[in-house]
Design a protein around this motif. Structure first.
Motif, PDB file in Angstrom:
ATOM      1  N   GLN A   1       0.911  -1.027   0.311  1.00 43.91           N
ATOM      2  CA  GLN A   1       0.274  -0.282  -0.029  1.00 43.91           C
ATOM      3  C   GLN A   1       0.842   1.229  -0.049  1.00 43.91           C
ATOM      4  O   GLN A   1       1.433   0.759   0.496  1.00 43.91           O
ATOM      5  CB  GLN A   1      -0.549  -0.160   1.105  1.00 43.91           C
ATOM      6  CG  GLN A   1      -1.693   1.173   1.225  1.00 43.91           C
ATOM      7  CD  GLN A   1      -3.505   1.122   1.755  1.00 43.91           C
ATOM      8  OE1 GLN A   1      -2.744  -0.009   3.128  1.00 43.91           O
ATOM      9  NE2 GLN A   1      -4.327   1.470   2.325  1.00 43.91           N
ATOM     10  N   ALA A   2       0.669   1.733  -0.895  1.00 40.14           N
ATOM     11  CA  ALA A   2       1.460   3.313  -1.325  1.00 40.14           C
ATOM     12  C   ALA A   2       0.911   4.967  -0.681  1.00 40.14           C
ATOM     13  O   ALA A   2      -0.486   3.766  -0.515  1.00 40.14           O
ATOM     14  CB  ALA A   2       1.870   3.706  -2.440  1.00 40.14           C
ATOM     15  N   PRO A   3       1.005   5.374   0.078  1.00 37.54           N
ATOM     16  CA  PRO A   3       0.307   6.456   1.244  1.00 37.54           C
ATOM     17  C   PRO A   3      -0.995   6.981  -0.702  1.00 37.54           C
ATOM     18  O   PRO A   3      -0.985   6.983  -1.722  1.00 37.54           O
ATOM     19  CB  PRO A   3       0.711   7.782   0.739  1.00 37.54           C
ATOM     20  CG  PRO A   3       2.958   6.613   0.033  1.00 37.54           C
ATOM     21  CD  PRO A   3       3.304   6.163  -0.167  1.00 37.54           C
ATOM     22  N   GLY A   4      -2.069   7.280   0.111  1.00 36.37           N
ATOM     23  CA  GLY A   4      -2.876   7.839  -0.985  1.00 36.37           C
ATOM     24  C   GLY A   4      -3.774   6.562  -1.784  1.00 36.37           C
ATOM     25  O   GLY A   4      -4.325   7.091  -2.810  1.00 36.37           O
ATOM     26  N   LYS A   5      -2.613   5.334  -1.909  1.00 38.69           N
ATOM     27  CA  LYS A   5      -3.687   4.283  -2.233  1.00 38.69           C
ATOM     28  C   LYS A   5      -4.558   3.121  -1.441  1.00 38.69           C
ATOM     29  O   LYS A   5      -3.662   2.827  -0.546  1.00 38.69           O
ATOM     30  CB  LYS A   5      -2.677   3.562  -3.877  1.00 38.69           C
ATOM     31  CG  LYS A   5      -2.029   4.875  -4.607  1.00 38.69           C
ATOM     32  CD  LYS A   5      -0.952   4.572  -5.221  1.00 38.69           C
ATOM     33  CE  LYS A   5      -0.762   5.529  -6.901  1.00 38.69           C
ATOM     34  NZ  LYS A   5       0.497   4.740  -7.644  1.00 38.69           N
TER      35      LYS A   5
ATOM     36  N   ALA B   1       5.831   1.456  -0.915  1.00 42.61           N
ATOM     37  CA  ALA B   1       5.240   1.133  -0.265  1.00 42.61           C
ATOM     38  C   ALA B   1       5.158   0.455   1.092  1.00 42.61           C
ATOM     39  O   ALA B   1       6.466   0.333   0.707  1.00 42.61           O
ATOM     40  CB  ALA B   1       4.021  -0.046  -1.401  1.00 42.61           C
ATOM     41  N   VAL B   2       4.665   0.775   1.774  1.00 42.85           N
ATOM     42  CA  VAL B   2       4.614  -0.498   2.878  1.00 42.85           C
ATOM     43  C   VAL B   2       4.158  -1.513   2.443  1.00 42.85           C
ATOM     44  O   VAL B   2       3.155  -1.978   1.827  1.00 42.85           O
ATOM     45  CB  VAL B   2       3.494  -0.177   4.123  1.00 42.85           C
ATOM     46  CG1 VAL B   2       3.572  -1.296   5.108  1.00 42.85           C
ATOM     47  CG2 VAL B   2       4.225   1.496   4.435  1.00 42.85           C
ATOM     48  N   TYR B   3       4.818  -2.776   2.833  1.00 39.98           N
ATOM     49  CA  TYR B   3       4.664  -3.924   2.219  1.00 39.98           C
ATOM     50  C   TYR B   3       4.175  -5.225   3.779  1.00 39.98           C
ATOM     51  O   TYR B   3       4.413  -5.585   4.234  1.00 39.98           O
ATOM     52  CB  TYR B   3       5.571  -4.788   1.611  1.00 39.98           C
ATOM     53  CG  TYR B   3       6.162  -4.368   0.372  1.00 39.98           C
ATOM     54  CD1 TYR B   3       6.649  -2.897   0.419  1.00 39.98           C
ATOM     55  CD2 TYR B   3       5.914  -5.039  -0.977  1.00 39.98           C
ATOM     56  CE1 TYR B   3       7.161  -2.611  -1.350  1.00 39.98           C
ATOM     57  CE2 TYR B   3       6.251  -4.291  -2.265  1.00 39.98           C
ATOM     58  CZ  TYR B   3       6.140  -4.048  -2.492  1.00 39.98           C
ATOM     59  OH  TYR B   3       7.011  -2.918  -3.769  1.00 39.98           O
TER      60      TYR B   3
END
Length: 124
Positions: free
Chosen positions: A39-43, A92-94
């Protein structure tokens, strides 16, 4: 209670490689599929890869096919994500996720258990 702990994130440059690890505990690991999401910021959270209970089946998101490899070691209760040719858009955060059964889909609904995530930053 299933516990998933990710590790291996960090700051890398474009083109670099990185391996993420996920340690699982709390239930019989080798009965369940495992997945990686990001998850990437804003996505929205995005499917990256999944591996069936015995490693016989793997699936990848289109954006990572040919660059990432998911694997598991059932003797160690570990799942890995080898990431290659990293791009800035891979930042992103994985999250590591554990499935409901031996096989899973690309849907978040297939995964009732989640780790806390590890951050990957790709920047020059």
């Amino acid at each position: 209670q299933v516990q998933l702990i990710e590790s291996g994130g960090g700051l890398v440059q474009p083109g670099d490689s990185l391996r993420l690890s996920c340690a699982a505990s709390g239930r019989t690991f080798d009965l369940y599929a495992m997945g990686w999401f990001r998850q990437a910021p804003g996505k929205e959270r995005e499917f990256v890869a999944q591996i069936s209970w015995n490693g016989g089946r793997t699936d990848y998101g289109d954006s990572v096919k040919g660059r990432f490899i998911i694997s598991r070691d059932n003797n160690k209760n570990m799942v890995y994500l080898q990431m290659g040719s990293l791009k800035p858009e891979d930042a992103a955060v994985y999250y590591c996720a554990a499935g409901k059964g031996p096989f899973a889909t690309t849907s978040l609904d297939s995964y009732p258990y989640w780790g806390q995530g590890t951050r990957v930053t790709v920047s020059s």
